[in-house]
Write an enzyme that holds these catalytic residues in place. Sequence first.
Site, short mmCIF file in Angstrom:
data_model
loop_
_atom_site.label_atom_id
_atom_site.label_comp_id
_atom_site.label_asym_id
_atom_site.label_seq_id
_atom_site.Cartn_x
_atom_site.Cartn_y
_atom_site.Cartn_z
N HIS A 81 16.75 -4.15 -2.20
CA HIS A 81 17.66 -4.46 -3.31
C HIS A 81 18.88 -5.25 -2.85
CE1 HIS A 81 19.98 -0.71 -2.24
NE2 HIS A 81 20.98 -1.48 -2.61
N ASP A 130 11.91 0.19 -1.48
CA ASP A 130 13.18 -0.52 -1.27
C ASP A 130 13.32 -0.81 0.23
OD1 ASP A 130 15.62 -1.64 -1.65
OD2 ASP A 130 16.67 0.23 -2.16
N SER A 221 24.28 0.58 1.60
CA SER A 221 22.88 0.24 1.32
C SER A 221 22.23 -0.54 2.45
CB SER A 221 22.80 -0.65 0.07
OG SER A 221 22.66 0.13 -1.07
N GLY A 222 20.97 -0.23 2.68
CA GLY A 222 20.22 -0.96 3.71
C GLY A 222 20.44 -0.39 5.09
#
Length: 348
Positions: A81, A130, A221-222
Amino acid sequence: MKSPINPKNIVWFLPTFVKTLLVLDLLLAKCEPAVAADEKIVGGQEAPKNGYPSVVPLNIWGYHECAATIIHQEWLLSAAHCLSYNAEVESFSFMAGEHNLQLKEDTEQNVTAIQMLRHTKFNLSTYENDIVLFKITPPLKFNKYVQKALLPDPDFNPVGISTPVGWGKTDNSSRSQVLMEVDIPIITNEKCKEVYKDKIFDTKICAMEEDGGKDSCNRDSGGPLYFKKDGKQILVGITSHGNGCGLKGWPGVYTRVSKFLQWMKETSGVDFTADGPAPPGSKPGKSGIRKIFMNLAESVCNQHQKYKQTQKIPKPVRKKPGSSIKAGYLAWKTCPSSACNPFKFLQS
Ligand SMILES: *[C@@H]1O[C@H](CO)[C@@H](O)[C@H](O)[C@H]1NC(C)=O
Ligand SMILES: *[C@@H]1O[C@H](CO)[C@@H](O)[C@H](O)[C@H]1NC(C)=O
Ligand SMILES: *[C@@H]1O[C@H](CO)[C@@H](O)[C@H](O)[C@H]1NC(C)=O
């Protein structure tokens, strides 16, 4: 769902109709600031300076938006994402050996993405799959500040305390300049389903402090969710989504890395679980011809992707399209779909 959407990064370059398309994304993502001002890497503390040598900030057009984890001298793992609306490979760079984002530290190694392999079944409404792999250049030089993460065994099911780390938001709506860590218990997927319902698959893993107050947050995120086993940090998750940050009763949700080892190998052609890094620039092996073909097809498809991108979304003002549109158009015209499909660049 929650607090006002508060775009503060590249999203504000985009016209309103594009922003509207992004709203769904923003609601779930921890990459984008769909946050209230008081959200932060909740309950965390500054990480020791070389405590997590495999986490790196992910920058888009030079702006810190997400994080990633080193799994090889030439490969990083992150969340799909993070590039759902920005798919130009050259916009991604990563600063390995980073601790304080504001300071120029002599441990830093700035690397740029040359290839990205997003999971083709990434689903923007459920955040299933994701995950994305980035190939980077130049290859990283490993030392005590820059190292690859240990991957879990395929059947590894961690139970106990996990640790997400990142440069996500801090108190008073300013994000952290230094790497933060926080310890949070892993919960069962069954428990996680009680609140997120059908958005929890066995390819995800959740962590929650019973009383709330500890969580990963926006711009984490990530990045990695680590789990300590026999004194070693194992990369068990990729920070993915959650409702708010640290809200009581709402777990943080992560991509379960052990479920994607096969995908990682098949997609990249690299066995990341093999001992030791492949020496950079080593000659292609048995599958050399296939790799050369893949690289060729991939660059054609990247051009195609770039072409599609320039047609769909106006660029940030910092970036001029230049002659790449023409090149991209030519590539698109000649792009053999049979060559593109295996690499899934054209999905979505
Ligand atoms: C890192 O490299 C990218 C791509 O070359 C560049 O845009 C960025 O400014 C560099 N960052 C730093 C801090 O040097
Ligand atoms: C994403 O998941 C939802 C819910 O399962 C499903 O309805 C939708 O078709 C999926 N989208 C894609 C592109 O697979
Ligand atoms: C947040 O802001 C308040 C009031 O402005 C201040 O007292 C507090 O120290 C700040 N907290 C942090 C962590 O900066």
